[in-house]
Design an enzyme around this catalytic site. Structure first.
Site, PDB file in Angstrom:
ATOM      1  N   SER A 110     -24.056  11.959 -20.730  1.00 32.65           N
ATOM      2  CA  SER A 110     -22.877  11.235 -20.139  1.00 32.65           C
ATOM      3  C   SER A 110     -21.393  11.823 -20.529  1.00 32.65           C
ATOM      4  CB  SER A 110     -22.726   9.806 -20.168  1.00 32.65           C
ATOM      5  OG  SER A 110     -21.748   9.438 -19.539  1.00 32.65           O
TER       6      SER A 110
ATOM      7  N   HIS B 229     -24.566  13.631 -16.468  1.00 37.28           N
ATOM      8  CA  HIS B 229     -24.472  12.381 -16.031  1.00 37.28           C
ATOM      9  C   HIS B 229     -23.164  11.883 -15.581  1.00 37.28           C
ATOM     10  CE1 HIS B 229     -25.833   8.160 -14.991  1.00 37.28           C
ATOM     11  NE2 HIS B 229     -25.031   7.574 -15.878  1.00 37.28           N
TER      12      HIS B 229
ATOM     13  N   HIS C 115     -23.136   8.283 -11.100  1.00 32.61           N
ATOM     14  CA  HIS C 115     -23.662   6.859 -11.342  1.00 32.61           C
ATOM     15  C   HIS C 115     -22.266   6.236 -10.959  1.00 32.61           C
ATOM     16  CE1 HIS C 115     -24.271   3.291 -14.329  1.00 32.61           C
ATOM     17  NE2 HIS C 115     -24.492   2.833 -13.224  1.00 32.61           N
TER      18      HIS C 115
ATOM     19  N   MET D 131     -20.186   3.116 -10.574  1.00 32.50           N
ATOM     20  CA  MET D 131     -20.003   1.800 -10.744  1.00 32.50           C
ATOM     21  C   MET D 131     -18.534   1.273  -9.939  1.00 32.50           C
ATOM     22  SD  MET D 131     -21.069   2.188 -14.614  1.00 32.50           S
ATOM     23  CE  MET D 131     -20.673   3.986 -14.729  1.00 32.50           C
TER      24      MET D 131
ATOM     25  N   MET E 250     -30.193   0.017 -16.427  1.00 29.33           N
ATOM     26  CA  MET E 250     -29.242  -0.080 -17.211  1.00 29.33           C
ATOM     27  C   MET E 250     -29.484  -0.890 -18.458  1.00 29.33           C
ATOM     28  SD  MET E 250     -26.400   1.372 -16.142  1.00 29.33           S
ATOM     29  CE  MET E 250     -25.376   0.976 -17.638  1.00 29.33           C
TER      30      MET E 250
ATOM     31  N   GLY F  51     -19.751  -0.407 -18.067  1.00 27.73           N
ATOM     32  CA  GLY F  51     -18.268  -0.066 -18.181  1.00 27.73           C
ATOM     33  C   GLY F  51     -17.880   0.535 -19.262  1.00 27.73           C
ATOM     34  N   PHE F  52     -18.578   0.647 -20.250  1.00 34.71           N
ATOM     35  CA  PHE F  52     -17.963   1.413 -21.443  1.00 34.71           C
ATOM     36  C   PHE F  52     -19.082   2.023 -22.216  1.00 34.71           C
ATOM     37  CE2 PHE F  52     -15.126  -1.850 -20.799  1.00 34.71           C
ATOM     38  CZ  PHE F  52     -13.909  -1.309 -20.957  1.00 34.71           C
ATOM     39  N   GLY F  53     -18.739   3.193 -22.755  1.00 39.77           N
ATOM     40  CA  GLY F  53     -19.767   4.038 -23.553  1.00 39.77           C
ATOM     41  C   GLY F  53     -19.992   3.387 -25.015  1.00 39.77           C
TER      42      GLY F  53
ATOM     43  N   ASP G 124     -30.135   3.955 -19.080  1.00 37.67           N
ATOM     44  CA  ASP G 124     -28.676   4.508 -19.317  1.00 37.67           C
ATOM     45  C   ASP G 124     -27.944   3.406 -20.290  1.00 37.67           C
ATOM     46  OD1 ASP G 124     -26.064   5.320 -19.288  1.00 37.67           O
ATOM     47  OD2 ASP G 124     -25.581   4.754 -17.182  1.00 37.67           O
ATOM     48  N   GLY G 125     -27.348   3.876 -21.683  1.00 35.93           N
ATOM     49  CA  GLY G 125     -26.639   2.858 -22.431  1.00 35.93           C
ATOM     50  C   GLY G 125     -27.490   2.733 -23.805  1.00 35.93           C
TER      51      GLY G 125
ATOM     52  N   GLY H 291     -24.568   9.253 -24.040  1.00 35.99           N
ATOM     53  CA  GLY H 291     -23.349   9.668 -24.168  1.00 35.99           C
ATOM     54  C   GLY H 291     -22.950   9.992 -25.455  1.00 35.99           C
TER      55      GLY H 291
HETATM   56  C1  DX5 Z   1     -21.996   2.681 -19.167  1.00 38.31           C
HETATM   57  C2  DX5 Z   1     -22.216   4.090 -18.661  1.00 38.31           C
HETATM   58  C3  DX5 Z   1     -23.365   4.855 -19.548  1.00 38.31           C
HETATM   59  C4  DX5 Z   1     -22.537   5.143 -20.776  1.00 38.31           C
HETATM   60  C5  DX5 Z   1     -23.575   5.836 -21.865  1.00 38.31           C
HETATM   61  O1  DX5 Z   1     -21.372   2.064 -18.221  1.00 38.31           O
HETATM   62  O2  DX5 Z   1     -22.934   3.993 -17.218  1.00 38.31           O
HETATM   63  O3  DX5 Z   1     -23.573   5.995 -18.667  1.00 38.31           O
HETATM   64  O4  DX5 Z   1     -21.490   6.152 -20.546  1.00 38.31           O
HETATM   65  O5  DX5 Z   1     -22.867   5.719 -22.903  1.00 38.31           O
HETATM   66  P1  DX5 Z   1     -23.569   5.773 -24.452  1.00 38.31           P
HETATM   67  O6  DX5 Z   1     -24.797   6.655 -24.354  1.00 38.31           O
HETATM   68  O7  DX5 Z   1     -22.544   6.075 -25.289  1.00 38.31           O
HETATM   69  O8  DX5 Z   1     -24.017   4.244 -24.380  1.00 38.31           O
HETATM   70 ZN    ZN Z   2     -24.180   5.903 -16.474  1.00 35.07          ZN
END
Ligand code: DX5
Ligand code: ZN
Length: 217
Positions: A7, A32, A67, A69, A140, A145-147, A178-179, A200
């Protein structure tokens, strides 16, 4: 073999083109692109202009998965098609049956693959009506929202159900997770039935990205 999609959200944004190339040079299957509007999720990332710059940086043949959001995928998806992404995924939580089905159809009609994402708290039943009409189901494993958040193993059950449904109905959609995914839980995800793992932090922030991807595979 399970595919890995780093990501870009975890990349160094001051060198975004180089970072996108680094992912593919390190063995990424897809890249991604996390698009956040500050409404559907409490964060703002980047939009179609950056996606177009990424396409330019990696060349025409690399697979870019967007993706979304965002609250109005129906209104914005076309700009991402023009930016050159290969797949556009949006959230099932956004609207009624008519809205979801119509948006899925319009994305395919625009010449790219479509995908439907499902949040950890949303049950599997919510996506069942669309499974025959999608190219990708994104399960998910964190609240979007956040990595950098922790993986939620409770969603593996949804992945198993989706994989069972796919076999029973001889459907062909891919299952993506994802996540919070890295080498410690990638195997679990793949065994549950995931085909594409988004990662990510565990890829872009690893000391050696190629090694991180190889270890996950
Ligand atoms: C979260 C995103 C993910 C995120 C993954 O909202 O959709 O794609 O960036 O990041 P990591 O792998 O750090 O959880
Ligand atoms: Zn994502």
């Amino acid at each position: 073999m399970t595919m890995i999609a780093p990501s870009l959200l975890a990349a160094d944004f001051s060198r975004i083109g180089e970072e996108a190339r680094r992912a593919f040079d390190s063995g990424a299957d897809w890249l991604h692109l996390d698009i956040m509007d500050g409404h559907f999720v409490d964060n703002i990332s980047f939009g179609p202009e950056i996606c177009a710059a990424v396409r330019k940086a990696v060349g025409p043949d690399r697979f870019l998965d967007a993706h979304l959001m965002i609250e109005r995928p129906d209104h914005y998806f076309d700009r991402f098609v023009k930016a050159g992404v290969n797949l556009i995924c949006f959230h099932v939580e956004l609207g009624d049956h008519h809205y979801i089905r119509d948006t899925l159809r319009r994305i395919r009609k625009a010449g790219v693959k479509n995908g439907l994402a499902v949040n950890p708290a949303t049950p599997f039943d919510a996506v069942v009506p669309y499974l025959g009409e999608i190219d990708l189901l994104l399960v998910m494993s964190v609240v979007p929202g956040f990595g950098g958040q922790s993986f939620m193993p409770s969603v593996l059950d949804k992945v198993e159900k989706a994989a069972e449904w796919r076999t029973e109905h001889q459907a062909e959609f891919l299952i993506q997770m994802d996540g919070g995914i890295g080498k410690n839980n990638a195997a679990q995800c793949a065994l549950a039935g995931a085909d594409v793992l988004v990662a990510g932090s565990s890829t872009f922030k690893a000391p050696d990205m190629a090694r991180a991807i190889a270890e996950m595979k």
